[in-house]
Design an enzyme around this catalytic site. Structure first.
Site, PDB file in Angstrom:
ATOM      1  CE  LYS A  39      -4.189   1.746   2.038  1.00 35.56           C
ATOM      2  NZ  LYS A  39      -4.656   2.171   0.733  1.00 35.56           N
ATOM      3  N   GLY A  44       6.628   0.630   5.678  1.00 34.96           N
ATOM      4  CA  GLY A  44       7.499  -0.297   4.938  1.00 34.96           C
ATOM      5  C   GLY A  44       7.525   0.000   3.453  1.00 34.96           C
ATOM      6  CB  CYS A  45       4.813   0.599   1.010  1.00 32.61           C
ATOM      7  SG  CYS A  45       4.020  -1.010   1.244  1.00 32.61           S
ATOM      8  CB  THR A  46       7.137   5.194   2.739  1.00 29.37           C
ATOM      9  OG1 THR A  46       5.723   5.405   2.561  1.00 29.37           O
ATOM     10  CG2 THR A  46       7.878   6.505   2.550  1.00 29.37           C
ATOM     11  CB  ALA A  49       8.692   3.681  -2.691  1.00 28.02           C
TER      12      ALA A  49
END
Length: 152
Positions: A39, A44-46, A49
């Site tokens: 998401k 974690g995704c930030t 990325a």
């Protein structure tokens, strides 16, 4: 489950810019680091990325394009891309069709979509698969290692 050595399944999705991305059009041109993440704008995704962003030039030097995929909308991807100045496209897989095509499993608790990275060579063959929800930034270093090995 997809395996190393399998032909990467073709797909077409919209990017953050509204353009259409088709994997088959990349064959013969460059390797692809295709990473599925749960998401936009979660911790974690930030981190993942931004790690891809910070090392994006290394991927370009290794002859690869980075492509992020989640079920978030194009609008969500646009905000995420702008906020974190991401230089690579994010693809909106609303409904999770491509996630299913790539057999990306759900997290251990089954609540979140999984985090899996595929390194696909210029011929469209899967050379590496890394599946880890907890080690988000390791996806970046592992993909670079594999690409460096392919370049030799």
């Amino acid at each position: 489950m997809l395996q190393i050595g399998d032909q990467a399944p073709d797909f077409t999705l919209r990017t953050t810019t509204g353009a259409t991305f088709r994997l088959a059009e990349q064959r013969g041109q460059r390797a692809i680091v295709l990473y599925f993440y749960p998401k936009d704008d979660t911790p974690g995704c930030t981190a993942e990325a931004c790690s891809f962003r910070d090392q994006y030039e290394d991927f370009q030097d290794l002859g690869a394009e980075v492509i992020g995929v989640s079920s978030d909308s194009e609008a969500s991807h646009q905000k995420f891309t702008q906020k974190h100045r991401l230089p690579f496209p994010l693809l909106a897989d609303e409904g999770g069709k491509v996630r299913k095509l790539y057999e990306v499993p759900r997290s251990l608790l089954g609540i979140l979509p999984g985090r899996v990275t595929f390194v696909i060579d210029k011929q469209g063959v899967i050379q590496y698969i890394f599946n880890s929800m907890q080690r988000a930034t390791d996806h970046v270093s592992k993909a670079k290692e594999v690409l460096a090995g392919l370049a030799r």
